[in-house]
Design a protein around this motif. Structure first.
Motif, mmCIF file in Angstrom:
data_model
loop_
_atom_site.group_PDB
_atom_site.id
_atom_site.type_symbol
_atom_site.label_atom_id
_atom_site.label_comp_id
_atom_site.label_asym_id
_atom_site.label_seq_id
_atom_site.Cartn_x
_atom_site.Cartn_y
_atom_site.Cartn_z
ATOM 1 N N GLU A 114 44.662 13.620 -53.208
ATOM 2 C CA GLU A 114 43.970 12.334 -53.315
ATOM 3 C C GLU A 114 44.638 11.453 -54.368
ATOM 4 N N TYR A 115 45.007 12.059 -55.485
ATOM 5 C CA TYR A 115 45.656 11.318 -56.573
ATOM 6 C C TYR A 115 46.967 10.697 -56.091
ATOM 7 N N ILE A 156 53.473 6.291 -72.895
ATOM 8 C CA ILE A 156 53.240 7.427 -72.003
ATOM 9 C C ILE A 156 51.759 7.512 -71.651
ATOM 10 N N HIS A 157 51.479 7.726 -70.372
ATOM 11 C CA HIS A 157 50.096 7.993 -69.961
ATOM 12 C C HIS A 157 50.082 9.298 -69.172
ATOM 13 N N ALA A 158 49.185 10.199 -69.557
ATOM 14 C CA ALA A 158 49.089 11.509 -68.909
ATOM 15 C C ALA A 158 47.747 11.655 -68.207
ATOM 16 N N ASP A 159 47.792 12.016 -66.929
ATOM 17 C CA ASP A 159 46.590 12.326 -66.156
ATOM 18 C C ASP A 159 46.600 13.824 -65.852
ATOM 19 N N TYR A 160 45.590 14.529 -66.344
ATOM 20 C CA TYR A 160 45.496 15.973 -66.114
ATOM 21 C C TYR A 160 44.693 16.180 -64.830
ATOM 22 N N VAL A 161 45.393 16.113 -63.724
ATOM 23 C CA VAL A 161 44.767 16.059 -62.402
ATOM 24 C C VAL A 161 44.202 17.422 -61.986
ATOM 25 N N LYS A 162 42.995 17.379 -61.425
ATOM 26 C CA LYS A 162 42.376 18.600 -60.907
ATOM 27 C C LYS A 162 43.184 19.100 -59.705
ATOM 28 N N PRO A 163 43.420 20.405 -59.606
ATOM 29 C CA PRO A 163 44.183 20.937 -58.468
ATOM 30 C C PRO A 163 43.607 20.519 -57.117
ATOM 31 N N ASP A 218 39.429 15.045 -65.250
ATOM 32 C CA ASP A 218 38.356 15.052 -66.245
ATOM 33 C C ASP A 218 38.830 14.517 -67.589
ATOM 34 N N ARG A 219 40.137 14.491 -67.774
ATOM 35 C CA ARG A 219 40.671 13.951 -69.023
ATOM 36 C C ARG A 219 42.036 13.321 -68.786
ATOM 37 N N HIS A 220 42.315 12.320 -69.562
ATOM 38 C CA HIS A 220 43.609 11.657 -69.531
ATOM 39 C C HIS A 220 43.800 10.969 -70.872
ATOM 40 N N GLY A 221 45.010 10.525 -71.149
ATOM 41 C CA GLY A 221 45.253 9.895 -72.438
ATOM 42 C C GLY A 221 46.618 9.245 -72.506
ATOM 43 N N SER A 222 46.803 8.435 -73.538
ATOM 44 C CA SER A 222 48.057 7.712 -73.721
ATOM 45 C C SER A 222 48.603 7.942 -75.122
ATOM 46 N N TYR A 223 49.912 7.861 -75.243
ATOM 47 C CA TYR A 223 50.550 8.017 -76.545
ATOM 48 C C TYR A 223 51.929 7.370 -76.513
ATOM 49 N N ILE A 224 52.587 7.390 -77.647
ATOM 50 C CA ILE A 224 53.892 6.758 -77.801
ATOM 51 C C ILE A 224 54.933 7.802 -78.197
#
Length: 252
Positions: free
Chosen positions: A42-43, A30-37, A115-121
């Motif tokens: 653009e994303y 899993i990869h999560a991108d905490y996208v700015k509103p 500004d932040r994102h991350g990956s996990y299982i």
């Protein structure tokens, strides 16, 4: 104190392994991108451009589904055969065909969107999942998702799993039409949880499906669910939608 902490860590790892180490269970990256509103449009544009490049160059051995949660988080999830698969750079052939400079420029644009994102299982637990026709993460025409995060502690995890197994058995006995998948948190997650995912066409369909299911499982089901919720440490429901145009499946 150090030895005590190490002992606790080993115990937690062993308990997690007991829940997830099953040949039938499926691991997901899993990869999560905490996208700015302000950067969401653009994303999405960048993601479409990236998928277009993958299709143009027929990227192989890469299949992912992207979805958007109602809090603006964009999730990319991909089934992997094992943890060793994380060491494989599936985008290396794409970099070679696109050119390193063009590839990097695309991801530089991504970096400005959050500004932040991350990956996990996480691991899908098959013996807790209720999908009589086979457990699959995506169903055609059912892009709405309801996610039920059930947080547990190392001391309650096994007990909660047993309670969820009893619920699945009741659903099967009653012939419930509300199918669901159960996942367990893994490497990279903060806190331990079970995640119950239900698919539907849209929010109205989900509400209707849920109401009908309550009638099917009756008082017996209500009692089991009430008992489950009394024993979890936290409950976080969240809504999302699968985004087919931002997802990618290898062309065979």
């Amino acid at each position: 104190m150090k030895n005590h902490k190490n002992t606790m860590l080993i115990a937690i790892i062993m308990l997690t392994a007991t829940l997830t180490m099953n040949a039938q269970n499926q691991i997901f990256s899993i990869h999560a991108d905490y996208v700015k509103p302000s950067m969401e449009s653009e994303y999405v544009e960048i993601s479409k451009a990236f998928v277009a490049e993958c299709k143009k160059h027929n990227l192989q051995n890469a299949d992912w589904t992207q979805l958007r949660l109602d809090n603006g988080t964009y999730i990319t999830f991909e089934a992997i055969p094992n943890m060793a698969a994380l060491d494989v750079d599936v985008f290396a052939p794409l970099v070679e065909k696109m050119g390193a400079e063009k590839f990097s420029a695309l991801f530089d644009r991504y970096a400005k969107c959050y500004d932040r994102h991350g990956s996990y299982i996480i691991t899908r637990i098959e013996n807790l999942t209720y999908m009589p026709e086979g457990a699959i993460a995506t169903q055609e025409g059912q892009n709405y998702r309801k996610y039920h995060y059930l947080y547990v502690t190392p001391s309650t995890s096994k007990m909660i799993a047993e309670k969820m197994k009893a619920i699945k058995e009741l659903y099967a006995k009653k012939g419930s039409k509300e199918y669901y998948r159960v996942y367990h948190s893994g490497f990279g997650t903060l806190g331990e949880f079970f995640l119950v995912v239900i698919s539907a066409k849209d929010e109205l369909s989900y509400a209707k499906q849920s109401e009908e299911n309550e009638a099917v499982i009756g008082d017996e089901g209500k009692k089991l669910l009430d008992d489950l919720f009394k024993n979890i440490s936290r409950y976080d429901p969240i809504t999302g939608y699968v985004l087919p145009t931002l997802s990618y499946n290898t062309k065979k």
